[in-house]
Design a protein around this motif. Structure first.
Motif, PDB file in Angstrom:
ATOM      1  N   SER A   1       6.468   4.235   8.420  1.00  0.00           N
ATOM      2  CA  SER A   1       5.668   5.452   8.564  1.00  0.00           C
ATOM      3  C   SER A   1       5.022   5.595   9.936  1.00  0.00           C
ATOM      4  CB  SER A   1       4.563   5.480   7.504  1.00  0.00           C
ATOM      5  OG  SER A   1       3.598   4.475   7.780  1.00  0.00           O
TER       6      SER A   1
ATOM      7  N   TYR B   1       0.844  -1.205   0.000  1.00  0.00           N
ATOM      8  CA  TYR B   1       0.000   0.000   0.000  1.00  0.00           C
ATOM      9  C   TYR B   1       0.876   1.250   0.000  1.00  0.00           C
ATOM     10  CZ  TYR B   1      -3.659  -3.361   0.670  1.00  0.00           C
ATOM     11  OH  TYR B   1      -4.496  -4.435   0.487  1.00  0.00           O
ATOM     12  N   GLY B   2       1.924   1.166  -0.809  1.00  0.00           N
ATOM     13  CA  GLY B   2       2.830   2.287  -1.003  1.00  0.00           C
ATOM     14  C   GLY B   2       3.153   2.446  -2.474  1.00  0.00           C
ATOM     15  N   GLU B   3       4.063   3.319  -2.775  1.00  0.00           N
ATOM     16  CA  GLU B   3       4.357   3.723  -4.146  1.00  0.00           C
ATOM     17  C   GLU B   3       4.873   2.566  -5.006  1.00  0.00           C
ATOM     18  OE1 GLU B   3       7.192   7.008  -6.478  1.00  0.00           O
ATOM     19  OE2 GLU B   3       7.049   6.992  -4.282  1.00  0.00           O
TER      20      GLU B   3
ATOM     21  N   ALA C   1      -6.487   3.146   2.671  1.00  0.00           N
ATOM     22  CA  ALA C   1      -7.399   4.207   2.231  1.00  0.00           C
ATOM     23  C   ALA C   1      -6.701   5.158   1.265  1.00  0.00           C
ATOM     24  CB  ALA C   1      -7.935   4.971   3.438  1.00  0.00           C
ATOM     25  N   ASP C   2      -5.441   5.467   1.525  1.00  0.00           N
ATOM     26  CA  ASP C   2      -4.678   6.345   0.627  1.00  0.00           C
ATOM     27  C   ASP C   2      -4.625   5.797  -0.792  1.00  0.00           C
ATOM     28  OD1 ASP C   2      -4.170   8.213   2.537  1.00  0.00           O
ATOM     29  OD2 ASP C   2      -2.033   7.732   2.778  1.00  0.00           O
ATOM     30  N   GLN C   3      -4.568   4.484  -0.915  1.00  0.00           N
ATOM     31  CA  GLN C   3      -4.467   3.845  -2.226  1.00  0.00           C
ATOM     32  C   GLN C   3      -5.844   3.605  -2.863  1.00  0.00           C
ATOM     33  OE1 GLN C   3      -1.570   3.021  -3.961  1.00  0.00           O
ATOM     34  NE2 GLN C   3      -0.559   4.226  -2.369  1.00  0.00           N
ATOM     35  N   GLY C   4      -6.918   3.823  -2.100  1.00  0.00           N
ATOM     36  CA  GLY C   4      -8.258   3.669  -2.659  1.00  0.00           C
ATOM     37  C   GLY C   4      -8.972   2.396  -2.281  1.00  0.00           C
TER      38      GLY C   4
ATOM     39  N   ARG D   1       2.113   4.736  10.471  1.00  0.00           N
ATOM     40  CA  ARG D   1       0.682   4.912  10.205  1.00  0.00           C
ATOM     41  C   ARG D   1      -0.005   3.559  10.089  1.00  0.00           C
ATOM     42  NH1 ARG D   1       0.703   7.508   4.905  1.00  0.00           N
ATOM     43  NH2 ARG D   1      -1.534   7.145   5.078  1.00  0.00           N
TER      44      ARG D   1
ATOM     45  N   SER E   1      -5.067   3.365   7.219  1.00  0.00           N
ATOM     46  CA  SER E   1      -4.688   4.645   6.629  1.00  0.00           C
ATOM     47  C   SER E   1      -3.985   4.449   5.289  1.00  0.00           C
ATOM     48  CB  SER E   1      -3.783   5.411   7.600  1.00  0.00           C
ATOM     49  OG  SER E   1      -3.250   6.567   6.995  1.00  0.00           O
ATOM     50  N   HIS E   2      -3.036   3.511   5.256  1.00  0.00           N
ATOM     51  CA  HIS E   2      -2.318   3.258   4.000  1.00  0.00           C
ATOM     52  C   HIS E   2      -3.254   2.684   2.942  1.00  0.00           C
ATOM     53  CE1 HIS E   2       1.912   4.202   4.759  1.00  0.00           C
ATOM     54  NE2 HIS E   2       1.719   3.805   6.006  1.00  0.00           N
TER      55      HIS E   2
END
Length: 435
Positions: A169, A43-45, A178-181, A171, A175-176
């Motif tokens: 992070s 769930y990161g870049e 949700a950031d990715q959708g 976090r 949270s991670h």
């Protein structure tokens, strides 16, 4: 294999995918390079790039592409009977920090290549065939096992969404995601995307994570099982911080208690190995408190982690009882206190005999040099097995181990594994779905 394409045609179809296989690995490495090695945090870049790359390539090839609540990616070749249980393969696309380019990704790239070979031989199989790229398999990041695959089945523990935090992070997993959708609310409710009754079988190809195939001089193996585990990621031993001159009888040395525990676990492993009972124990973190330690201090606090794995649930349960007994004995003898912290576990992943037989049949039919092999590591295929899905595994030789930048899988070896996958797909996806 009567009535199917002969082995020479399957090998030819697989060989034709090699340029695509090499190009995908090159693109993946180039985009996620993080010296030394690659980093594709869940769930990161980096992981997001890998999933986007797969989706882009699959759409360009004309496959159906979809995603689920946890953002796993699915690439599907539609079958004639779309109501029939689907045939699935795949693996994960995340990596450990500064890891190798093949751990996980080899299974996804191999799945796409096998799908290409299948389509060349049989443009419309009897049932859907799907390659699944799975999120967040590497538990080092959130200290939670099988996030993506359990999320797909709706069995990811809701509490983990908030309590699990990523090591870089701080976090939460929620949270991670949700950031990715990802649809975190649906995951909290236990909504599922995958129905076990709708999956005919699942096979995961993975690089080997020990040097057994290298030692044997064989390029591939057919899996015989995946170990289950129990884990205590954050064990704290509390004693008394004291002056170096304190006589032994007064000491409550937390470091020596940790040493007792480590050597005790190694004795347990040695006993099981001598008895022919496969297991493994790993203490990945093992250190005094950096804020307090010093050459002239008796350590009052010691920190470590524990991972214990075995291929039998009864063996795992007995091992955990021995761990708890040993903890109580060390506490009493050393005058310290163990706080084991949160416990995590994953079930044993039994390989389905019929799937294993099919994979072995393909290896033999194609004249490949192979052997049976129990996995030393955990894999998402174990989630499928736990949900009642017939599961199998294929392992590819890999020098220098995994979870490090020096993974050294040979593409020739991977192509042999892809040949087994393609043969399994052809045999399993062209059988009648009637009845």
């Amino acid at each position: 294999m009567a009535g199917l394409a002969p082995p020479t045609q399957i090998i030819s179809a697989v060989t034709a995918t090699r340029p695509m296989v090499e190009a995908l690995f090159d693109e993946l490495r180039g985009a996620t390079l993080d010296h030394p090695g690659v980093t594709r945090a869940p769930y990161g870049e980096g992981e997001a790039f890998a999933h986007a790359m797969l989706a882009r390539k699959a759409r360009a090839l004309g496959y159906e592409v979809s995603h689920d609540l946890a953002l796993n990616t699915y690439v599907t070749l539609p079958g004639r009977d779309r109501s029939a249980p689907v045939l699935m393969t795949g693996s994960h696309l995340d990596s450990v920090p500064h890891g190798g380019n093949y751990d996980g990704a080899a299974g996804v790239v191999a799945g796409l290549a096998a799908l290409q070979a299948l389509r060349a031989l049989c443009p419309q199989p009897e049932r859907d065939v799907t390659v699944m790229a799975i999120r967040a398999e590497e538990s080092v990041w959130f200290q939670v096992s099988y996030v993506g695959s359990r999320g797909a089945f709706g069995i990811l523990p809701p509490a983990a969404l908030d309590s699990a935090t990523r090591i870089d992070s701080g976090r939460s997993l929620a949270s991670h995601m949700a950031d990715q959708g990802a649809d975190v609310a649906a995951l909290r409710e236990g909504r599922r995307h995958l129905d076990p009754a709708r999956i005919a079988s699942f096979v995961e190809l993975h690089i080997e994570q020990a040097p057994s195939l290298l030692e044997a001089g064989r390029p591939i193996a057919v899996g015989t099982g995946i170990p289950g585990n129990f884990r205590y990621p954050d064990i704290t031993i509390s004693g008394e911080q004291a002056h170096v001159g304190l006589p032994r009888r007064f000491r409550r040395d937390a470091a020596l208690a940790g040493a007792d525990f480590a050597t005790g676990m190694d004795r347990i492993w040695e006993e099981h190995e001598a008895a022919g009972i496969p297991m493994a124990t790993t203490i990945g973190r093992f250190h005094t408190d950096a804020a307090l330690h010093g050459m002239t201090s008796v350590p009052g606090r010691f920190l470590m982690s524990l991972d214990v794995r075995a291929y039998d649930e009864a063996v795992l349960a007995a091992l955990e009882r021995r761990v708890l007994t040993m903890v109580a004995e060390i506490e009493s003898r050393r005058g310290v206190r163990f706080d084991l912290g949160a416990r995590a576990s994953a079930p044993v992943g039994p390989v389905a005999p019929l799937v294993r037989e099919c994979l072995e049949r393909q290896a033999i039919a194609h004249g490949l040099d192979w052997q049976p092999l129990g996995s030393p590591a955990s894999h998402d295929a174990a989630t499928f097995a736990a949900m009642g899905v017939p599961m199998g595994m294929v392992f590819v030789r890999n020098a220098n181990g995994s979870h490090n930048p020096d993974e050294a899988m040979d593409i020739d070896d991977l192509m042999a594994g892809i040949t087994i996958l393609a043969g399994w797909m052809l045999e399993s996806a062209t059988a009648s779905t009637a009845g």
